[in-house]
Design a protein around this motif. Structure first.
Motif, mmCIF file in Angstrom:
data_model
loop_
_atom_site.group_PDB
_atom_site.id
_atom_site.type_symbol
_atom_site.label_atom_id
_atom_site.label_comp_id
_atom_site.label_asym_id
_atom_site.label_seq_id
_atom_site.Cartn_x
_atom_site.Cartn_y
_atom_site.Cartn_z
ATOM 1 N N LEU A 132 0.772 -1.039 -0.228
ATOM 2 C CA LEU A 132 0.075 -0.092 0.076
ATOM 3 C C LEU A 132 0.989 1.162 -0.178
ATOM 4 C CD1 LEU A 132 -2.753 -1.027 2.421
ATOM 5 C CD2 LEU A 132 -3.304 -0.465 0.138
ATOM 6 N N TYR A 133 1.984 1.334 0.806
ATOM 7 C CA TYR A 133 2.621 2.294 0.799
ATOM 8 C C TYR A 133 3.284 2.513 -0.523
ATOM 9 C CZ TYR A 133 6.578 5.656 2.173
ATOM 10 O OH TYR A 133 7.220 6.838 2.358
ATOM 11 N N ASP A 134 4.022 1.579 -1.191
ATOM 12 C CA ASP A 134 4.644 1.766 -2.428
ATOM 13 C C ASP A 134 3.632 2.221 -3.472
ATOM 14 O OD1 ASP A 134 6.796 1.159 -4.291
ATOM 15 O OD2 ASP A 134 5.330 -0.097 -5.194
ATOM 16 N N SER A 135 2.330 1.792 -3.418
ATOM 17 C CA SER A 135 1.315 2.278 -4.170
ATOM 18 C C SER A 135 0.850 3.562 -4.051
ATOM 19 C CB SER A 135 -0.035 1.286 -4.041
ATOM 20 O OG SER A 135 0.286 0.101 -4.424
ATOM 21 N N ILE A 136 0.842 4.122 -2.881
ATOM 22 C CA ILE A 136 0.350 5.470 -2.704
ATOM 23 C C ILE A 136 1.562 6.410 -3.159
ATOM 24 C CG2 ILE A 136 1.171 5.681 -0.352
ATOM 25 C CD1 ILE A 136 -1.411 7.442 0.248
ATOM 26 N N MET A 137 2.819 5.857 -2.649
ATOM 27 C CA MET A 137 3.967 6.910 -3.343
ATOM 28 C C MET A 137 4.046 6.895 -4.918
ATOM 29 S SD MET A 137 5.023 7.978 -0.635
ATOM 30 C CE MET A 137 6.261 9.111 -0.863
ATOM 31 N N THR A 138 3.706 5.638 -5.511
ATOM 32 C CA THR A 138 3.856 5.611 -7.090
ATOM 33 C C THR A 138 2.680 6.538 -7.609
ATOM 34 O OG1 THR A 138 4.645 3.465 -6.891
ATOM 35 C CG2 THR A 138 3.553 4.050 -9.001
ATOM 36 N N GLU A 139 1.553 6.460 -6.793
ATOM 37 C CA GLU A 139 0.433 7.430 -7.474
ATOM 38 C C GLU A 139 0.915 8.756 -7.257
ATOM 39 O OE1 GLU A 139 -2.096 6.679 -9.137
ATOM 40 O OE2 GLU A 139 -2.151 4.479 -8.851
ATOM 41 N N LYS A 140 1.476 9.326 -5.999
ATOM 42 C CA LYS A 140 1.984 10.738 -5.835
ATOM 43 C C LYS A 140 2.734 11.161 -6.979
ATOM 44 C CE LYS A 140 1.716 11.090 -0.655
ATOM 45 N NZ LYS A 140 2.036 11.270 0.429
ATOM 46 N N TYR A 141 3.786 10.242 -7.178
ATOM 47 C CA TYR A 141 4.878 10.496 -8.307
ATOM 48 C C TYR A 141 4.168 10.695 -9.549
ATOM 49 C CZ TYR A 141 8.913 9.925 -11.180
ATOM 50 O OH TYR A 141 9.722 10.098 -12.301
ATOM 51 N N ILE A 142 3.452 9.789 -9.942
ATOM 52 C CA ILE A 142 2.417 9.741 -11.471
ATOM 53 C C ILE A 142 1.832 11.316 -11.437
ATOM 54 C CG2 ILE A 142 0.810 8.842 -12.574
ATOM 55 C CD1 ILE A 142 1.957 6.126 -11.578
ATOM 56 N N SER A 143 0.827 11.503 -10.379
ATOM 57 C CA SER A 143 0.036 12.542 -10.275
ATOM 58 C C SER A 143 1.086 13.813 -10.552
ATOM 59 C CB SER A 143 -0.726 12.703 -8.804
ATOM 60 O OG SER A 143 -1.465 13.814 -8.896
ATOM 61 N N ASP A 144 2.235 13.785 -9.610
ATOM 62 C CA ASP A 144 2.960 15.007 -9.883
ATOM 63 C C ASP A 144 3.395 15.185 -11.241
ATOM 64 O OD1 ASP A 144 4.479 17.307 -8.952
ATOM 65 O OD2 ASP A 144 6.096 16.001 -9.028
ATOM 66 N N ALA A 145 3.753 14.132 -12.046
ATOM 67 C CA ALA A 145 4.260 14.046 -13.334
ATOM 68 C C ALA A 145 3.224 14.538 -14.130
ATOM 69 C CB ALA A 145 4.699 12.756 -13.995
ATOM 70 N N TYR A 146 1.815 14.240 -13.976
ATOM 71 C CA TYR A 146 0.752 14.646 -14.694
ATOM 72 C C TYR A 146 0.683 16.152 -14.677
ATOM 73 C CZ TYR A 146 -0.742 10.137 -16.544
ATOM 74 O OH TYR A 146 -0.996 9.068 -17.447
ATOM 75 N N ASN A 147 0.619 16.652 -13.524
ATOM 76 C CA ASN A 147 0.700 17.970 -13.239
ATOM 77 C C ASN A 147 1.702 18.843 -13.919
ATOM 78 O OD1 ASN A 147 -0.649 20.128 -11.379
ATOM 79 N ND2 ASN A 147 1.511 20.382 -10.656
ATOM 80 N N ASN A 148 2.979 18.302 -13.984
ATOM 81 C CA ASN A 148 3.789 19.264 -15.002
ATOM 82 C C ASN A 148 3.470 19.112 -16.551
ATOM 83 O OD1 ASN A 148 5.343 19.598 -12.970
ATOM 84 N ND2 ASN A 148 6.723 17.775 -12.909
ATOM 85 N N ALA A 149 3.059 17.912 -16.989
ATOM 86 C CA ALA A 149 2.382 17.884 -18.237
ATOM 87 C C ALA A 149 1.120 18.656 -18.459
ATOM 88 C CB ALA A 149 2.011 16.494 -18.546
ATOM 89 N N ILE A 150 0.170 19.019 -17.441
ATOM 90 C CA ILE A 150 -0.645 19.732 -17.603
ATOM 91 C C ILE A 150 -0.524 21.444 -17.681
ATOM 92 C CG2 ILE A 150 -2.963 20.624 -16.329
ATOM 93 C CD1 ILE A 150 -3.247 17.559 -15.491
ATOM 94 N N ILE A 151 0.461 21.627 -16.968
ATOM 95 C CA ILE A 151 1.037 22.988 -16.829
ATOM 96 C C ILE A 151 1.680 23.316 -18.292
ATOM 97 C CG2 ILE A 151 2.790 24.681 -15.771
ATOM 98 C CD1 ILE A 151 2.037 23.001 -13.025
ATOM 99 N N GLU A 152 2.351 22.472 -18.825
ATOM 100 C CA GLU A 152 3.162 22.678 -19.994
ATOM 101 C C GLU A 152 2.532 22.397 -21.379
ATOM 102 O OE1 GLU A 152 6.597 20.470 -19.373
ATOM 103 O OE2 GLU A 152 7.282 21.674 -17.670
ATOM 104 N N SER A 153 1.209 21.942 -21.026
ATOM 105 C CA SER A 153 0.236 21.438 -22.265
ATOM 106 C C SER A 153 -0.208 22.710 -22.943
ATOM 107 C CB SER A 153 -0.671 20.618 -21.924
ATOM 108 O OG SER A 153 -1.398 20.397 -23.104
ATOM 109 N N VAL A 154 0.004 22.946 -24.414
ATOM 110 C CA VAL A 154 -0.545 24.059 -25.004
ATOM 111 C C VAL A 154 -2.047 23.642 -25.747
ATOM 112 C CG1 VAL A 154 -0.291 25.505 -27.060
ATOM 113 C CG2 VAL A 154 1.626 24.789 -25.697
ATOM 114 N N ASN A 155 -2.214 22.637 -26.014
ATOM 115 C CA ASN A 155 -3.286 22.016 -26.327
ATOM 116 C C ASN A 155 -4.467 21.757 -25.492
ATOM 117 O OD1 ASN A 155 -5.307 19.771 -27.461
ATOM 118 N ND2 ASN A 155 -4.398 20.322 -29.360
#
Length: 104
Positions: A12-35
């Motif tokens: 569970l700990y590994d899963s939540i940490m992975t989800e946090k990391y993935i969500s952060d990566a999506y956040n960066n992609a969203i901020i930098e998305s033009v389309n």
């Protein structure tokens, strides 16, 4: 021969940490998305990832594996937040009024 297996808590700990990391990566992609279509799709996927993280958090929290302390803001902190919100709203209102005047 014993195998190295993760406990439920570790999984569970590994899963939540992975989800946090993935969500952060999506956040960066969203901020930098033009389309706008891509941005909306990424936001939808990010929300799903955050929902997954919430499920992992709730499972851990219920078992006492992810304790959190309740926030108890002071009256001064509440007043400070209220003042900041009021100032931002006033500033936004002034900007909007200026735009309206510039168009008229």
């Amino acid at each position: 021969m014993p195998q190295n297996q993760l406990s439920e808590r570790e999984m569970l700990y590994d899963s939540i940490m992975t989800e946090k990391y993935i969500s952060d990566a999506y956040n960066n992609a969203i901020i930098e998305s033009v389309n706008q279509n891509i941005k909306q799709a990424l936001q939808h996927i990010q929300q799903e990832e955050q929902d997954h993280a919430q499920l992992f958090f709730e499972a851990m929290h219920q078992r006492g594996w992810y304790p959190v302390e309740a926030a108890h803001p002071s009256q001064a902190a509440k007043q400070d937040v209220d003042q900041q919100i009021s100032s931002q709203m006033q500033s936004n209102l002034q900007k909007l009024e200026q735009k309206v005047q510039n168009r008229g």
